[in-house]
Design a protein around this motif. Structure first.
Motif, short mmCIF file in Angstrom:
data_model
loop_
_atom_site.label_atom_id
_atom_site.label_comp_id
_atom_site.label_asym_id
_atom_site.label_seq_id
_atom_site.Cartn_x
_atom_site.Cartn_y
_atom_site.Cartn_z
N ILE A 57 9.67 48.44 18.95
CA ILE A 57 9.54 47.96 17.58
C ILE A 57 10.49 48.73 16.68
N GLY A 58 10.67 48.22 15.47
CA GLY A 58 11.62 48.79 14.52
C GLY A 58 12.76 47.84 14.23
N ASN A 59 12.83 46.77 15.02
CA ASN A 59 13.84 45.74 14.81
C ASN A 59 13.19 44.60 14.03
N LEU A 60 13.75 44.23 12.89
CA LEU A 60 13.16 43.18 12.07
C LEU A 60 13.57 41.79 12.51
N GLU A 61 14.34 41.68 13.60
CA GLU A 61 14.80 40.37 14.06
C GLU A 61 13.61 39.54 14.56
N PHE A 62 13.48 38.34 14.02
CA PHE A 62 12.32 37.49 14.27
C PHE A 62 12.57 36.52 15.41
N ASP A 63 11.53 36.26 16.19
CA ASP A 63 11.57 35.27 17.26
C ASP A 63 10.69 34.10 16.82
N PRO A 64 11.27 33.00 16.32
CA PRO A 64 10.47 31.91 15.78
C PRO A 64 9.74 31.10 16.85
N LYS A 65 10.08 31.26 18.12
CA LYS A 65 9.37 30.55 19.18
C LYS A 65 8.08 31.28 19.56
N GLN A 66 8.21 32.55 19.95
CA GLN A 66 7.03 33.34 20.29
C GLN A 66 6.24 33.73 19.03
N VAL A 67 6.90 33.71 17.89
CA VAL A 67 6.36 34.09 16.58
C VAL A 67 5.97 35.56 16.57
N GLY A 68 7.01 36.38 16.45
CA GLY A 68 6.85 37.83 16.36
C GLY A 68 8.22 38.46 16.32
N TYR A 69 8.24 39.77 16.17
CA TYR A 69 9.51 40.47 16.22
C TYR A 69 10.03 40.53 17.65
N ARG A 70 11.32 40.52 17.80
CA ARG A 70 11.91 40.69 19.12
C ARG A 70 11.64 42.12 19.59
N THR A 71 11.38 42.28 20.89
CA THR A 71 10.87 43.56 21.37
C THR A 71 11.68 44.17 22.51
N GLU A 72 12.88 43.65 22.79
CA GLU A 72 13.69 44.27 23.83
C GLU A 72 14.22 45.62 23.34
N ALA A 73 14.65 46.45 24.29
CA ALA A 73 15.15 47.79 23.96
C ALA A 73 16.40 47.70 23.08
N PHE A 74 16.50 48.62 22.13
CA PHE A 74 17.69 48.71 21.28
C PHE A 74 17.84 50.15 20.82
N GLU A 75 19.01 50.52 20.39
CA GLU A 75 19.28 51.89 19.96
C GLU A 75 18.41 52.25 18.76
N GLY A 76 17.65 53.34 18.90
CA GLY A 76 16.81 53.80 17.80
C GLY A 76 15.43 53.15 17.75
N SER A 77 15.02 52.47 18.80
CA SER A 77 13.73 51.78 18.78
C SER A 77 12.58 52.77 18.95
N PHE A 78 11.40 52.34 18.56
CA PHE A 78 10.16 53.07 18.82
C PHE A 78 9.41 52.31 19.90
N VAL A 79 9.00 53.01 20.95
CA VAL A 79 8.29 52.37 22.05
C VAL A 79 6.79 52.47 21.80
N LEU A 80 6.14 51.33 21.65
CA LEU A 80 4.70 51.30 21.48
C LEU A 80 4.07 51.18 22.86
N ASP A 81 3.38 52.22 23.28
CA ASP A 81 2.76 52.29 24.59
C ASP A 81 1.27 52.03 24.43
N THR A 82 0.78 50.93 24.95
CA THR A 82 -0.61 50.54 24.73
C THR A 82 -1.60 51.36 25.56
N ALA A 83 -1.10 52.26 26.42
CA ALA A 83 -1.99 53.13 27.20
C ALA A 83 -2.43 54.35 26.39
N ILE A 84 -1.79 54.60 25.24
CA ILE A 84 -2.10 55.77 24.42
C ILE A 84 -3.31 55.47 23.54
#
Length: 635
Positions: A536-563
């Motif tokens: 997360i941290g990328n504001l680029e929108f995915d209008p099909k899935q309806v959410g932010y795009r979540t692929e890896a990018f420089e400077g991203s924050f990884v949200l780990d759902t196991a935490i």
């Protein structure tokens, strides 16, 4: 002697390496590069006057005493570029419009939500973080930014805890201030901007250094305290903060007693604000009732000043107690303006046309699977908490044992206890406050040595509110009006989360209260089909899935759902027993797409009128799991 010298050399080398690493990460924080949008589209949620009032009307927060002209004059750590430049602050998720210009309400041309207010005694203008800073969103698509007023901010604002990788506005601000103070040439340039013709005045120059150092020390003390105590072990990242935990630690720990600090491991998304004036209860767990008290509590958590004790730790005289910097007139203006805010409308020209045939099927699926919890329930006058509020929507709070989503937020609010005896409250005094305890004991059951955060904040904000009204000369009917429909400061503590109406929900990713599900398609899918880690941290929108795009990018924050605090479980549609967070039957991919299509039109009557009738199956509670287990055991 030789061994001693070797140890000294080794220590110096290690210190040099540590400094080099620190400098590297200050110069290269782990944040995305800022991309200036080609244009910013506004979705006609309200008029421009309302928008600007919302963006830049102060609440009375003080950000550790940081002065407005200081922030405007501050340079970035390792160059002479302005700290407030869009290509700097934009990296942390703060929002700019490339077409914006300085104005009377925003003379420094700062991003959304960074305002100013003037102290009436000293005349000093302070930086003021408004509710718009956290409750304004933006979706990027093919170079265009779509502003979502009242939506969920995606900035990394709150954290001041020092980490090697950096990544938050608080850390960046502290670094710029420290390097300004300790770099003589940098401070001289800073002083020239702040003092102007008076910068050659040695007395004024020394006073500026002294005052600046006091604010820098306040930031440093907070960062060290939070880090040393390990108060925020679950990294929040963009778009999240442990709101209740931070407010409680600020109010009860910083201001009253260090023994009151608690681990805050329950980050939540910033909830969207359209229609909230209609809700019977607000906050994720439905714990607050009165608008003014809610806003005062939020301002205290963000840094509004509050007078409780002297420098020696003794209670100040009663005529000085509970004085604060909160601005009730401005808070009321913001709250009234938010009543005009409409849900965002799906921009078909940019994101694609709505499939009304599919949306019609989605409406039937919504009535079958979602409306039981999420449809607003307008109350008749005689059943409203506020008879004059029309409409008033009664919202369901679904227990965590049923909804199955991460329980940390609800549990921490219910379980954390604080010792407020230093405030000297008596039950007789508390009974005079306009506080209503709902559903969990009476005032006689309140233990001031071990009070919950919700109850403690309710009584404290009651005192602060009364003092603010008195100082502003507000009383009687005017006070009731500004409170919000004459409501008392209601408080309740439920281990559950509010199921709010879903108008405009498409514009508020990520989803669930803790932002642990990246898009609507995954939210309607079984847990096994949801991402366990995403960027997360990328504001680029995915209008099909309806959410932010979540692929890896420089400077991203990884949200780990196991935490802890990040679980993506619950609110699950899956065949089988309705338990452990399973709230509905399995939805085929086609059914999920249909529901998403309907959520694009929900809340806009002219769009809903274009739907065709499709029979809806009745909602059912699912199989009786206890009976099924009994039959299995019997066989």
């Amino acid at each position: 002697m030789r061994l001693f010298l070797r140890l000294i050399v080794l220590l110096l080398v290690l210190l040099g390496v540590a400094v080099a690493v620190l400098v590297h990460y200050i110069k290269n924080p782990h944040v995305p590069a800022y991309q200036t949008p080609d244009e910013v589209i506004y979705l006609e949620q309200w008029d421009e006057q309302a928008r600007q009032l919302y963006y830049y009307t102060p609440q009375g927060t003080t950000l550790k005493g940081l002065r407005y002209d200081w922030l405007v004059a501050l340079e970035q750590p390792f160059n002479q570029n302005a700290f407030i430049a869009a290509d700097n602050l934009g990296r942390y998720g703060l929002l700019f419009d490339p077409a914006q210009q300085p104005s009377d309400s925003n003379p420094g041309n700062l991003p959304v939500g960074l305002a100013r207010h003037q102290d009436t005694d000293s005349g000093i203008w302070y930086v003021d973080i408004t509710c718009a800073a956290c409750h304004t969103g933006e979706l990027r698509y093919q170079g265009t930014a779509v502003r979502i007023d009242g939506g969920a901010g995606m900035h990394a604002l709150a954290s001041t805890v020092p980490t090697l990788k950096g990544g938050s506005f608080g850390q960046a601000l502290g670094a710029s201030m420290a390097l300004t103070y300790y770099n003589p040439s940098k401070f001289k340039r800073f002083a020239a901007k702040v003092l102007g013709d008076n910068s050659a005045n040695n007395k004024a120059y020394k006073r500026l250094r002294r005052d600046f150092k006091q604010v820098l020390d306040a930031f440093s003390d907070t960062a060290i305290n939070d880090w040393r105590r390990g108060l925020y072990p679950t990294e929040e990242g963009p778009g999240r903060t442990d709101a209740f935990g931070r407010i409680a630690n600020t109010v009860f720990g910083d201001r009253i007693d260090a023994k009151n600090y608690h681990i805050a491991n329950a980050p939540v998304n910033y909830p969207h604000l359209w229609d909230i004036w209609k809700f019977d209860w607000v906050q994720w767990n439905g714990s607050a009732m009165q608008p003014m008290a809610r806003n005062i509590g939020e301002a205290l958590g963000v840094g509004a000043s509050l007078t409780l004790f002297s420098d020696s730790g003794q209670p100040v005289p009663i005529n000085e107690r509970y004085a604060s910097s909160v601005r009730v007139h401005d808070m009321y203006a913001i709250e009234e303006t938010l009543k005009t805010l409409k849900p965002p409308r799906w921009p078909e020209a940019l994101f694609g046309a709505i499939d009304f045939k599919m949306a019609s099927k989605g409406r039937a699926l919504f009535e079958e699977n979602c409306a039981y919890c999420h449809a607003p329930r307008p109350q008749p006058v005689d059943k409203r908490l506020a008879p004059s509020r029309d409409p008033e929507w009664k919202l369901r709070v679904v227990p965590t044992r049923i909804i199955g989503t991460d329980p940390n937020t609800a549990d921490n609010i219910a379980d954390h206890r604080f010792d407020v005896r230093r405030l000297g409250w008596t039950r007789g005094q508390l009974s005079d406050q306009d506080v209503r305890l709902v559903g969990d004991g009476t005032l006689g059951d309140v233990d001031l040595a071990s009070v919950s955060s919700a109850k403690g904040l309710a009584y404290l904000t009651a005192y602060v509110e009364d003092r603010a009204y008195r100082d502003a000369g507000i009383k009687g009917a005017d006070k009731a009006r500004m409170d919000g429909f004459g409501l008392p400061i209601g408080v309740r503590e439920l281990r559950g989360y509010k199921a709010r109406p879903l108008d405009g929900i498409w514009a508020t990713p990520p989803f669930l209260h803790n932002g642990s599900v990246p898009n609507l398609f995954q939210l309607l899918s079984p847990v096994s089909e949801r991402d366990t880690k995403f960027h997360i941290g990328n504001l680029e929108f995915d209008p099909k899935q309806v959410g932010y795009r979540t692929e890896a990018f420089e400077g991203s924050f990884v949200l780990d759902t196991a935490i802890s605090g990040n679980s993506n479980r619950g609110h699950e549609f899956r065949d089988g027993c309705r338990q452990g967070g399973v709230i509905g039957r399995y939805l085929s991919p086609v059914e999920r797409w249909a529901l998403i299509e309907y959520l694009k039109v929900l809340g806009h009557s002219d769009l809903e009128q274009q739907l065709t009738p499709v029979p809806a199956k009745p909602w059912t509670p699912g199989p009786d799991c206890d009976a099924l287990i009994s039959r299995q055991e019997a066989n």
